[in-house]
Design a protein around this motif. Structure first.
Motif, short mmCIF file in Angstrom:
data_model
loop_
_atom_site.label_atom_id
_atom_site.label_comp_id
_atom_site.label_asym_id
_atom_site.label_seq_id
_atom_site.Cartn_x
_atom_site.Cartn_y
_atom_site.Cartn_z
N GLN A 74 0.83 -1.20 0.00
CA GLN A 74 0.00 0.00 0.00
C GLN A 74 0.86 1.25 0.00
O GLN A 74 0.56 2.22 -0.71
N GLU A 75 1.93 1.22 0.79
CA GLU A 75 2.83 2.38 0.80
C GLU A 75 3.47 2.58 -0.57
O GLU A 75 3.59 3.72 -1.04
N VAL A 76 3.87 1.47 -1.24
CA VAL A 76 4.46 1.58 -2.59
C VAL A 76 3.44 2.12 -3.58
O VAL A 76 3.77 2.95 -4.45
N GLU A 77 2.17 1.65 -3.47
CA GLU A 77 1.12 2.15 -4.38
C GLU A 77 0.90 3.64 -4.18
O GLU A 77 0.74 4.39 -5.16
N ARG B 284 3.05 5.77 -3.04
CA ARG B 284 4.23 6.45 -3.57
C ARG B 284 4.20 6.45 -5.10
O ARG B 284 4.59 7.45 -5.75
N ASN B 285 3.74 5.34 -5.68
CA ASN B 285 3.63 5.25 -7.15
C ASN B 285 2.65 6.29 -7.69
O ASN B 285 2.90 6.91 -8.73
N LYS B 286 1.51 6.45 -6.93
CA LYS B 286 0.54 7.46 -7.36
C LYS B 286 1.15 8.86 -7.30
O LYS B 286 0.93 9.69 -8.19
N ASP B 287 1.93 9.10 -6.25
CA ASP B 287 2.59 10.41 -6.14
C ASP B 287 3.57 10.62 -7.30
O ASP B 287 3.62 11.71 -7.90
N LEU B 288 4.30 9.53 -7.63
CA LEU B 288 5.24 9.64 -8.75
C LEU B 288 4.52 9.83 -10.07
O LEU B 288 4.99 10.60 -10.95
N GLU B 289 3.36 9.16 -10.23
CA GLU B 289 2.58 9.35 -11.46
C GLU B 289 2.09 10.78 -11.57
O GLU B 289 2.10 11.38 -12.67
#
Length: 358
Positions: free
Chosen positions: A296-299, A301-306
């Motif tokens: 969940q933390e990676v997701e 962070r991924n959304k933030d990067l997107e």
């Protein structure tokens, strides 16, 4: 001799049910107490003594089944029961019990004979050889004689009279004054010992007198229990024709119990295995929860990067548009500059021609 057995005591309240005193089989041993010249049955569970029974001649070890036996200890005011792993162990223990019981009877008779001999005044002259000194046991008797004994099938002993103590003192006085002066100090020490023993005997007699009422009540309860058991035996004798069937049924029940114990052992092992699997499953669940949280933390962070990437793409597109507009403006300026340069070239040529003409 020591043998492993499960130890039980009769329930002091109901006098019917057995109460286990050991969680597992413990060592039950015979022990000779040389200081008191008695035989004991001793059993320890760790540091706790769960059996300390003095064997007396009136004790009886009874086999109540193929692997179980019992005996009553009136001093401890209880009935002990032992469960053995095999009939052979039970028979061996019963044989040793009978052997030590006989030894206790012989020791008691020997002690009584010694007491009778020492209680008779010496007929020898003062100048003759002296006999061996009297011992406290010869005057006061053995432990079996000093302590009143109550069994399930006998009445309590009569309460000791208060005349025993003065009689002992008179005997001691006569013996003391009959000795020569050469050994008077020795007999003074003996007299002091005997007086101390007589004081202990008096205290024991007083204590036994105080306990007679309780013993009578216990005896009445034992008699009621004996009557009930007698009625039960009579009932069983009436149905003796079914004894073989009952014995067969008992054997089947014992076999069923053994099978159930084996099944229970297997189930306990299965439960231990399942507990281990549950612990492993809990560890896996904890690992799964940890990985899920990390995912969940990676997701996130991924959304933030997107989002950052989309913003960068928009900024890049805007920058490209600005560069394209700049290039267009620059191209327009170049075209204008080319026109101006062409005009200046024509003007220069005209001025040169004018100079040549002039």
């Amino acid at each position: 001799m020591g043998v492993l057995a499960h130890v039980f005591q009769i329930d002091p309240n109901t006098k019917k049910n057995w109460v286990p005193t050991s969680k597992h089989a413990v060592t039950v041993s015979y022990f000779y107490d040389s200081t008191r010249n008695v035989y004991r049955i001793i059993s320890l569970d760790g540091s706790k003594a769960i059996i300390n029974s003095t064997i007396t001649p009136n004790m009886t070890f009874t086999k109540t089944s193929q692997k179980f036996g019992q005996w009553a200890d009136s001093r401890a005011n209880t009935v002990y029961g032992l469960g053995f792993s095999s009939e052979h162990h039970l028979s061996k223990f019963a044989e040793k019990f009978q052997e030590f019981k006989e030894a206790a009877r012989l020791a008691k008779e020997k002690s009584q004979e010694k007491m009778e001999l020492t209680s008779t005044p010496s007929q020898e002259s003062a100048g003759g050889d002296l006999q061996s000194p009297l011992t406290p046991e010869s005057i006061n008797g053995t432990d079996d004689e000093r302590t009143p004994d109550v069994t399930q099938n006998s009445e309590p002993r009569a309460e000791p009279t208060q005349n025993a103590l003065p009689f002992s003192h008179s005997v001691i006085d006569r013996i003391f004054f009959s000795f020569s002066s050469a050994i008077s100090k020795h007999w003074e020490a003996e007299l002091a010992t005997l007086k101390g023993n007589n004081a202990k005997l008096t205290a024991a007699l007083l204590e036994s007198t105080a306990n007679v009422k309780q013993w009578k009540q216990q005896l009445a309860a034992y008699q009621e229990e004996a009557e009930r058991l007698h009625k039960r035996v009579t009932e069983l004798e009436c149905v003796s024709s079914q004894a073989n069937a009952v014995h067969t049924h008992k054997t089947e029940l014992n076999q069923t119990i053994q099978e159930l114990e084996e099944t229970l052992k297997v189930k306990e092992e299965e439960i231990e295995r399942l507990k281990q699997e549950i612990d492993n499953a809990r560890e896996l669940q904890e690992q799964r929860d940890s990985l899920t949280q990390k995912l969940q933390e990676v997701e996130i962070r991924n959304k933030d990067l997107e989002g950052q990437l989309s913003d960068l793409e928009q900024r890049l597109e805007k920058s490209q548009n600005e560069q394209e507009a700049f290039r267009n403006n620059l191209k327009t300026l170049l075209e204008i500059l080319d026109g101006k340069i062409f005009e200046l070239t024509e003007l220069r040529d005209n001025l040169a021609k004018l100079l040549e003409c002039s």
